[in-house]
Design an enzyme around this catalytic site. Structure first.
Site, short mmCIF file in Angstrom:
data_model
loop_
_atom_site.label_atom_id
_atom_site.label_comp_id
_atom_site.label_asym_id
_atom_site.label_seq_id
_atom_site.Cartn_x
_atom_site.Cartn_y
_atom_site.Cartn_z
N ARG A 1 -2.79 -5.78 21.28
CA ARG A 1 -3.10 -4.41 21.71
C ARG A 1 -4.13 -3.74 20.80
O ARG A 1 -4.69 -2.70 21.12
CB ARG A 1 -1.79 -3.59 21.78
CG ARG A 1 -1.93 -2.22 22.35
CD ARG A 1 -0.67 -1.66 23.03
NE ARG A 1 0.59 -2.03 22.45
CZ ARG A 1 1.09 -1.58 21.29
NH1 ARG A 1 0.39 -0.70 20.59
NH2 ARG A 1 2.26 -1.98 20.86
N TYR B 1 -15.00 13.49 41.12
CA TYR B 1 -13.94 12.53 41.48
C TYR B 1 -12.58 13.20 41.37
O TYR B 1 -12.17 13.61 40.28
CB TYR B 1 -14.04 11.31 40.55
CG TYR B 1 -12.99 10.27 40.81
CD1 TYR B 1 -12.81 9.73 42.07
CD2 TYR B 1 -12.16 9.84 39.79
CE1 TYR B 1 -11.83 8.78 42.31
CE2 TYR B 1 -11.18 8.87 40.02
CZ TYR B 1 -11.02 8.36 41.28
OH TYR B 1 -10.05 7.42 41.52
N ASP C 1 -19.25 12.20 33.13
CA ASP C 1 -18.84 10.98 33.82
C ASP C 1 -20.12 10.33 34.36
O ASP C 1 -20.78 10.86 35.25
CB ASP C 1 -17.87 11.33 34.96
CG ASP C 1 -17.26 10.08 35.60
OD1 ASP C 1 -17.98 9.08 35.71
OD2 ASP C 1 -16.09 10.12 36.00
N LYS D 1 -16.91 -0.10 38.82
CA LYS D 1 -17.97 0.11 39.82
C LYS D 1 -19.20 -0.74 39.48
O LYS D 1 -19.08 -1.95 39.30
CB LYS D 1 -18.30 1.60 39.90
CG LYS D 1 -17.09 2.51 39.86
CD LYS D 1 -16.22 2.36 41.08
CE LYS D 1 -14.99 3.26 40.95
NZ LYS D 1 -13.95 2.98 41.89
N1 PLP Z 1 -14.92 8.32 37.61
C1 PLP Z 1 -15.48 8.19 38.82
C2 PLP Z 1 -16.73 8.95 39.14
C3 PLP Z 1 -14.90 7.36 39.78
O1 PLP Z 1 -15.47 7.24 41.00
C4 PLP Z 1 -13.70 6.65 39.46
C5 PLP Z 1 -13.06 5.77 40.45
O2 PLP Z 1 -13.38 5.79 41.63
C6 PLP Z 1 -13.15 6.83 38.20
C7 PLP Z 1 -13.77 7.66 37.29
C8 PLP Z 1 -11.84 6.15 37.82
O3 PLP Z 1 -12.06 4.81 37.59
P1 PLP Z 1 -10.97 3.64 37.83
O4 PLP Z 1 -10.74 3.55 39.30
O5 PLP Z 1 -11.63 2.44 37.23
O6 PLP Z 1 -9.73 4.04 37.11
#
Ligand code: PLP
Length: 370
Positions: free
Chosen positions: A46, A100, A171, A196
């Protein structure tokens, strides 16, 4: 000589000593041989895995000089560590109203241990300034936003955050550091879902926080070790394998997305197209802060009902009906099928893959006749 970020991505984790495997080894272990005082990161699984270091090196390379990355099991695990690290003593965390939705939901869940989540339109700088004036806050921006692809002015947001003393988070999942470098606009941290474009093959979940601030890096790393949201060795290996071709994929996907946005804008059933590379109101800002492409993600709205939009999504033969984005295969979904999503009812979010643009246009054109 400092080689380009693209070259550093290709070579991240590659050893050059004679006899070393050229492909980075996958080190699957939960613990390390040790006794007495443990070596940092080599006591227990971990605390560290060599596979994390290679991904972190690559991510730091694309966010610009002086950056360090900390990887997590998912984007949400990365957000959770960052929210916990920054919330202490703050009254509020200011989010993009159209960002998001799960990040806002996560902040609301953390509320007893965090700060109040509030939402604003990040393009309304007066509203942002007012929200930042409510006491000690964190500014958590997202640009382009998912799923409306709205572009906020990072330089102006950075100035507002600095003036109010608010830590500024961006983000950067949709654009990635290859197209947009938030730390150069005053952001304290850049947040990633590696699920992504960065991994790019729809086969792994991952997340990361990238920052130039050593104290923040140490703090989110401490939350990772304590909270256990660690990336698995195989997941890290997949992310590293994907990241090497990120520049090629993002270039092709951005070109495809632009071609699709233009095609959809001329279609009689489409009432609105949202794409940083074609939205006139923010094109100048997008050109200034997004180098070399506007990313793989776009969305559009249809005349008619949600059922009409569902029929279009179901009619494609190439574009896959699925959530998520940034993979090599084009995907789309009617976004409001998710209960907590605030997007318009007929909005279809489309992630352009690497297929030839002509195939995608033919497929989507045929589906729009459904
Ligand atoms: N930030 C954005 C802009 C996202 O589109 C997403 C997921 O769709 C996340 C964060 C969260 O990521 P994860 O699905 O890998 O937990």
């Amino acid at each position: 000589m400092n080689f380009s970020e693209q070259s550093r991505l290709v070579h991240a984790g590659t050893e050059r000593t004679a006899g070393a495997p050229l492909a980075p080894p996958l080190l699957a272990t939960s613990t390390y041989v040790s006794q007495g005082e443990p070596e940092p990161g080599r006591g227990y699984g971990r605390e560290g895995n060599p596979g994390w270091a290679a991904v972190e090196e690559a991510l730091a390379a694309i966010e610009g000089p002086g950056a360090a990355a900390v990887t997590f099991a998912s984007g949400q695990a990365a957000s959770m560590a960052l929210l916990l690290a920054l919330a202490d003593g703050r009254a509020a965390i200011v989010f993009a109203r159209d960002g998001y939705y799960n990040t806002r939901a996560l902040a609301a869940r953390l509320r007893p241990h965090g700060a109040e989540p509030v939402t604003v339109d990040l393009l309304d700088l007066g509203a942002v300034a007012r929200a930042l004036g409510r006491g000690p806050t964190v500014l958590w921006a997202e640009t382009p936003t998912n799923p409306l692809l709205r572009v906020a002015d990072l330089a102006r947001l950075g100035q507002l955050a600095a003036a109010s003393g608010a830590p500024f988070v961006v983000d950067n999942t949709v654009a990635t550091g290859l197209l947009q470098k938030p730390l150069e606009f005053g952001a304290l941290a850049s947040l990633y879902s590696l699920t992504k474009s960065v991994s790019g093959h729809s086969d792994v979940l991952g997340g990361a926080v990238v920052t130039r601030d050593p104290a923040l890096a140490a703090e989110v790393r401490a939350w990772r070790t304590a909270g256990g949201g660690v990336p698995g060795p195989f997941e890290s290996w997949l992310v590293l394998r994907g990241i090497k071709t990120l520049p090629l994929r993002i270039e092709r996907q951005s070109a495809n997305a632009l071609a699709l946005a233009r095609f959809l804008a001329g279609h009689p059933r489409v009432t609105a197209v949202h794409y940083p590379g074609t939205s006139p109101a923010t094109l100048e800002v997008a050109r200034r802060q997004m180098a070399a492409g506007f990313g793989p993600l776009l969305s559009f709205e249809l005349a008619g009902t949600a059922a009409d939009a569902d029929a279009v999504v179901g009619a494609s033969r190439l574009v896959v009906p699925a959530t998520s984005f940034g993979g090599v295969e084009s995907t789309w979904e009617r976004r409001a099928r998710w209960a907590a999503e605030t997007a318009p009812g007929t909005l279809i979010r489309l992630s352009a893959g690497v297929e030839p643009a002509a195939d995608l246009i033919a497929d989507i054109g045929a589906a729009l006749q459904a």
